[in-house]
Structures are given as structure tokens and as C-alpha cells.
Design a protein around this motif. Sequence first.
Motif, PDB file in Angstrom:
ATOM      1  N   THR A  16     126.317  45.321  40.092  1.00  0.00           N
ATOM      2  CA  THR A  16     127.403  44.663  39.384  1.00  0.00           C
ATOM      3  C   THR A  16     126.883  43.613  38.400  1.00  0.00           C
ATOM      4  N   ASP A  17     127.693  43.327  37.399  1.00  0.00           N
ATOM      5  CA  ASP A  17     127.334  42.326  36.392  1.00  0.00           C
ATOM      6  C   ASP A  17     127.093  40.969  37.054  1.00  0.00           C
ATOM      7  N   GLY A  18     126.045  40.297  36.611  1.00  0.00           N
ATOM      8  CA  GLY A  18     125.724  38.979  37.135  1.00  0.00           C
ATOM      9  C   GLY A  18     125.004  38.990  38.465  1.00  0.00           C
ATOM     10  N   ALA A  19     124.685  40.189  38.962  1.00  0.00           N
ATOM     11  CA  ALA A  19     124.068  40.281  40.289  1.00  0.00           C
ATOM     12  C   ALA A  19     122.783  41.104  40.241  1.00  0.00           C
ATOM     13  N   TYR A  20     122.058  40.995  39.140  1.00  0.00           N
ATOM     14  CA  TYR A  20     120.760  41.653  39.021  1.00  0.00           C
ATOM     15  C   TYR A  20     119.867  40.817  38.108  1.00  0.00           C
ATOM     16  N   LEU A  21     118.573  41.054  38.199  1.00  0.00           N
ATOM     17  CA  LEU A  21     117.607  40.458  37.287  1.00  0.00           C
ATOM     18  C   LEU A  21     117.171  41.507  36.278  1.00  0.00           C
ATOM     19  N   LEU A  22     116.811  41.042  35.090  1.00  0.00           N
ATOM     20  CA  LEU A  22     116.265  41.917  34.050  1.00  0.00           C
ATOM     21  C   LEU A  22     114.781  41.607  33.903  1.00  0.00           C
ATOM     22  N   PHE A  23     113.958  42.647  33.907  1.00  0.00           N
ATOM     23  CA  PHE A  23     112.505  42.485  33.829  1.00  0.00           C
ATOM     24  C   PHE A  23     111.962  43.332  32.693  1.00  0.00           C
ATOM     25  N   THR A  24     111.250  42.715  31.745  1.00  0.00           N
ATOM     26  CA  THR A  24     110.576  43.467  30.687  1.00  0.00           C
ATOM     27  C   THR A  24     109.113  43.050  30.636  1.00  0.00           C
ATOM     28  N   LEU A  25     108.260  43.988  30.257  1.00  0.00           N
ATOM     29  CA  LEU A  25     106.824  43.726  30.238  1.00  0.00           C
ATOM     30  C   LEU A  25     106.146  44.637  29.222  1.00  0.00           C
ATOM     31  N   ASN A  26     105.310  44.051  28.377  1.00  0.00           N
ATOM     32  CA  ASN A  26     104.574  44.835  27.382  1.00  0.00           C
ATOM     33  C   ASN A  26     103.106  44.453  27.268  1.00  0.00           C
ATOM     34  N   ARG A  27     102.743  43.249  27.649  1.00  0.00           N
ATOM     35  CA  ARG A  27     101.392  42.739  27.403  1.00  0.00           C
ATOM     36  C   ARG A  27     100.315  43.569  28.087  1.00  0.00           C
ATOM     37  N   ARG A  28      99.384  44.058  27.289  1.00  0.00           N
ATOM     38  CA  ARG A  28      98.285  44.859  27.829  1.00  0.00           C
ATOM     39  C   ARG A  28      97.430  44.057  28.804  1.00  0.00           C
ATOM     40  N   ALA A  29      97.329  42.750  28.566  1.00  0.00           N
ATOM     41  CA  ALA A  29      96.523  41.895  29.440  1.00  0.00           C
ATOM     42  C   ALA A  29      97.044  41.894  30.869  1.00  0.00           C
ATOM     43  N   VAL A  30      98.311  42.233  31.029  1.00  0.00           N
ATOM     44  CA  VAL A  30      98.900  42.319  32.366  1.00  0.00           C
ATOM     45  C   VAL A  30      98.942  43.770  32.836  1.00  0.00           C
ATOM     46  N   VAL A  31      99.453  44.627  31.985  1.00  0.00           N
ATOM     47  CA  VAL A  31      99.663  46.026  32.363  1.00  0.00           C
ATOM     48  C   VAL A  31      98.359  46.729  32.718  1.00  0.00           C
ATOM     49  N   ASP A  32      97.288  46.415  31.990  1.00  0.00           N
ATOM     50  CA  ASP A  32      96.010  47.111  32.191  1.00  0.00           C
ATOM     51  C   ASP A  32      95.109  46.456  33.220  1.00  0.00           C
ATOM     52  N   GLU A  33      95.619  45.435  33.904  1.00  0.00           N
ATOM     53  CA  GLU A  33      94.869  44.785  34.983  1.00  0.00           C
ATOM     54  C   GLU A  33      95.611  45.006  36.300  1.00  0.00           C
ATOM     55  N   PRO A  34      95.200  46.020  37.079  1.00  0.00           N
ATOM     56  CA  PRO A  34      95.954  46.378  38.287  1.00  0.00           C
ATOM     57  C   PRO A  34      96.198  45.211  39.244  1.00  0.00           C
ATOM     58  N   GLU A  35      95.210  44.350  39.425  1.00  0.00           N
ATOM     59  CA  GLU A  35      95.378  43.236  40.365  1.00  0.00           C
ATOM     60  C   GLU A  35      96.425  42.245  39.857  1.00  0.00           C
ATOM     61  N   THR A  36      96.359  41.938  38.558  1.00  0.00           N
ATOM     62  CA  THR A  36      97.330  41.023  37.965  1.00  0.00           C
ATOM     63  C   THR A  36      98.734  41.608  38.037  1.00  0.00           C
ATOM     64  N   LEU A  37      98.853  42.876  37.688  1.00  0.00           N
ATOM     65  CA  LEU A  37     100.157  43.538  37.707  1.00  0.00           C
ATOM     66  C   LEU A  37     100.714  43.588  39.128  1.00  0.00           C
ATOM     67  N   GLU A  38      99.873  43.899  40.096  1.00  0.00           N
ATOM     68  CA  GLU A  38     100.321  43.968  41.489  1.00  0.00           C
ATOM     69  C   GLU A  38     100.776  42.601  41.991  1.00  0.00           C
ATOM     70  N   ASN A  39     100.012  41.547  41.683  1.00  0.00           N
ATOM     71  CA  ASN A  39     100.405  40.199  42.102  1.00  0.00           C
ATOM     72  C   ASN A  39     101.741  39.791  41.492  1.00  0.00           C
ATOM     73  N   LEU A  40     101.922  40.157  40.234  1.00  0.00           N
ATOM     74  CA  LEU A  40     103.167  39.834  39.546  1.00  0.00           C
ATOM     75  C   LEU A  40     104.351  40.510  40.225  1.00  0.00           C
ATOM     76  N   LEU A  41     104.228  41.800  40.476  1.00  0.00           N
ATOM     77  CA  LEU A  41     105.341  42.543  41.071  1.00  0.00           C
ATOM     78  C   LEU A  41     105.608  42.110  42.507  1.00  0.00           C
ATOM     79  N   GLU A  42     104.547  41.856  43.269  1.00  0.00           N
ATOM     80  CA  GLU A  42     104.732  41.405  44.652  1.00  0.00           C
ATOM     81  C   GLU A  42     105.454  40.065  44.692  1.00  0.00           C
ATOM     82  N   THR A  43     105.089  39.165  43.787  1.00  0.00           N
ATOM     83  CA  THR A  43     105.759  37.857  43.725  1.00  0.00           C
ATOM     84  C   THR A  43     107.218  38.024  43.350  1.00  0.00           C
TER      85      THR A  43
END
Length: 360
Positions: free
Chosen positions: A197-224
Motif C-alpha cells: 500500500t501507498d506510504g508503507a514501503y521503501l524505495l531503493f535505487t542503486l547504480n554506483r559501480r563502486a558498490v555494485v561490483d564489490e560483493p562484500e560492500t553490496l552484501e553489507n548494504l543489503l543486509e543492513t
Amino acid sequence: MKITIIAGARPNFMKIAPLARAIKAEQAQGKDIQYRLVYTGSRQDASLDSTLFEDLGMDAPDVYLNVEATDFFERLAGILVSFAHDLDAHPTDLVMVVDDMTPTMACSIVAKKKGIKVAHLVAGIRSFDMNMPKEVNRMITDGLSDYFFTAGMNSNRNLNQTGTEQAHVYFVGNLLIDTLRYNRQRFVRPDMPADITDGAYLLFTLNRRAVVDEPETLENLLETLLRETDLPIMAPLHTYVADKIRSLHLDLSRLHLLPPQPYLQFGYLEAHAAGIITDSGNVAEEATFLGIPCITLHDYVEHPETVNQGTNVAVGLDMKELAEALRVLRRGEWKTGSLPERWDGRTAERILQILEEIKF
């Protein structure tokens, strides 16, 4: 007055659209003003979805230079040559460039070499980090420009510190907000689970290669992110980003991976989110206008107004800061933002008024 406007990538069109509409309004009143829109990429560019120009209320580009090289130097050279030929065939009084991309810089160089005036939209942005490719583009573009249209007083100060003649610097506001105001009532709910429902979700966008191409960084981000909120998360992501996320084999039951959304659908996701987590400066600006809490995954923000006045906080890639920001959001204690000066949807009108006063 003849104006040639340059677009180098999809995000540029969001800032060009209000100018195109304003010029047409001037023409309808009998004003002698024309524009020609040049896209440095190709008509087949996958990022230019079929509804983009209709959604933005503007015409498609008049010409595509078809420069698609991914190597920086090949792309730069291709744009220099192609745009030089285009200007020879289509004389103009002014070349207008947007933001800080490679085409922005390249077309500024061509125009200046041909003795044509250059106007820089969203001028004066600085990170003061010359290791950032965009910072080099900004410095060169501003160094070549004749007229500077800024979105905030911080940009005016940056230009002043570099010795730019202040008589040619104009604080006009944020073109991105013009587009958002124009389309706000036209937003369309995208194809997403009906129980969200509206107002009851978060929006997440990501493009930076420095994050996407670093599995450990990406995993820590998503886990958090998944640990610190119990809300469903809408994630409209490019395929390569979604594939990287899936490869981590995390529990993604609350992370809804969506394809990249058309403008009106993405605007809906922004406007109805409980909060936004992003690495996009444009999204942070739009969140400030919409009054939506925003967490930026970057230490640097192009428009400090989004942090100083707006609803944005910049946490970089510090997972402790991200976790704390998400807790503040969860507790309903997010700061109340205000709208920065001249982010009122009339920026394009101010730009055209100034150009008419200059009288080429």
C-alpha cells in the motif's frame, strides 16, 4: 534566437523538457525563438523507453549523433567530430549544455572553437575532487561557458571562487523541479504487488559501480537495509544490478526487484514511499520537493540544499550511519524539510527571460 540544446543521457531530458515547453509557449505568443534538440547517443538507446518523451510532454530529439562508444576517449572524439559537422549544417546562436557528462564537456568545446556562445544549465556544481571524472567535466564546461544558470547559491559561490564573472551567473532554480511539478498529478502506479500500500514501503535505487561490483560492500548494504526495516522494499534496478544482488543468495522476500520504470511510474514510487534509499542526486532532489525522507549512499551531494534544508541525509557507505538513519525513519523521527529557494517550478521561464534580455 536559435538555440541548440544538448542531451547526453536520459537524465538530461528531465531538465530539458521544461525548457522545450517554455520555448513552445513563447513561440505561441509570436516570439522569435527556435530550438533544436541534439542527442549524442542513438535512437535505439535502451534507456530511452518508448514513453519517455510523451511522459515528459516534449518532442523527441531532432537529431541523434549515434556516438555509442563506451571508452571515454573514443566517445569524446566521436562527439567532437559529429557535433562539429552538425553545427556546420545547422548554425545556431547559442549552444545549451546540461549537467556534467562527457557530452556536456565535448559539445562545449566544439561550440567554443566555432565561436558560438555556450550556456551551462546546472552550472557551478563542485566536489573539489579531481579524481572524479565528472569534476573534470564540470571544470572544463564552466571554464568554457559564457552564461551560467545555477540551482542554488552554493553553486554561485563555487563559481565566484573560480573567478567567474558574476554578471553572467544567474541563480534560476532547479529545472528538475519544473518537470516534477508538471507531472505530479500524472503519476501512474506501476505494476507491483497489490498488497503493498501507498506510504508503507521503501524505495531503493542503486547504480554506483563502486558498490555494485564489490560483493562484500553490496552484501553489507543489503543486509543492513533488510535488518533495519520491516517494510517491503521496491527496487527498480537495471538488470546488471539485480543480477548482482541475486548472486548473493540472500533472503530477498521483502526486496521486490523491478525493472527500470518509466518516468511517470517511477515518480509514483517516489511520491508514495515511506522513505527512499538511493545513490542518485536527482532522486534526492525530487525527494526534497516531495517531502519524502531520503538516505543518500554517498558522502558527496551535488546539491547541499537537499541536506541543509531538505529531507535528505548523506551516509556514504558507512553501515553504522545507514543503520541509524533507518532506525530514525522507523521511529517516525525524520527531520522536517523545507523547499529550497526558487525550487518552484518556474526555472525554465526565468532562463528564457534572461536569454531574451541578453539579446543575441
